[in-house]
Write a protein that holds these residues in place. Structure first.
Motif: not given
Length: 249
Positions: A16-19, A66-69, A121-125
């Protein structure tokens, strides 16, 4: 937005802290051990701690948000690696995404496709979604188009269908396998996420995979998306798709 299932409402605190952009996962562990991280007002310094997605996490007394998803569906081409950085300076999946469109936020590929493998493939934060796609217990489906160096025999097809093939992780269990136009072209569906599972499976039977394309990943498909191209997905679409494919939980 939350997928309403008790099993998938938790993630590791360091993740959680990382993302959230606070620190890398390794440095997040250092922050936790140093005694400056709290969950719902209580000090936490134990590594491996899980948090609920509704918990309030603070670092130095400041709430971590959290950042904007961001969610990106990409049709990975050959000749690039599924990584955010490569020490050998090879092309990575990140080189295909226009950075201005992700507002300089850190996004990561979910799962991996090797250098020569193509497809969805999916990319996300979104660490919540990443956890679901990558943790073995959720058994996310994957469908591949496989091209072999020679025609496969009915005997070998039956060995695969009947779970007669074993790799170091154990028995290879698939959902289905069927011929396409020719007997060296196959469509195979599975939920196992072992490293290079398809190539190792056929190597065990003395075949070489000369082309491997993932055509479905947790219900997401390329859907006319050209090789090397990508598109943004809404959070609603991503979560609704997962709801449909987590019926087995």
């Amino acid at each position: 937005m939350i997928i309403q299932n008790k099993k998938i409402q938790y993630l590791r605190l360091n993740h959680f802290l990382s993302i959230s952009g606070i620190a890398s996962r390794r440095n997040a562990d250092k922050l936790i051990k140093s005694g400056i991280v709290k969950i719902n007002g209580k000090l936490v310094n134990k590594l491996g701690t899980y948090i609920h997605i509704n918990d309030i996490v603070t670092v130095y007394g400041t709430r971590v948000k959290s950042q904007k998803k961001i969610y990106i569906l990409i049709n990975k081409p050959k000749g690039c690696i599924t990584s955010t950085h490569d020490p050998l300076h090879r092309k990575t999946i990140m080189n295909l995404v226009t950075t201005q469109k992700i507002e300089n936020q850190k996004i990561y590929p979910i799962g991996r496709l090797d250098y020569f493998t193509t497809g969805v493939l999916l990319l996300t934060n979104d660490g919540y979604i990443t956890n679901i796609f990558t943790h073995p217990k959720y058994n996310i489906q994957k469908i591949y188009h496989v091209v072999l160096n020679k025609m496969i025999t009915n005997e070998d097809i039956n060995k695969i269908k009947n779970g007669k093939i074993y790799l170091k992780e154990g028995k290879v269990i698939i959902d289905y396998i069927k011929y396409l136009k020719y007997k060296n072209q196959l469509k195979i569906k599975m939920h196992i996420g072992w490293n290079k599972i398809i190539k190792r499976l056929f190597k065990k039977l003395h075949y070489k995979v000369i082309k491997l394309d993932r055509i479905n990943f947790g219900g997401f498909t390329k859907n006319k998306l050209k090789r090397g191209k990508y598109k943004f997905l809404s959070q609603e679409k991503v979560y609704n798709m997962l709801k449909q494919h987590l019926y087995h939980l």
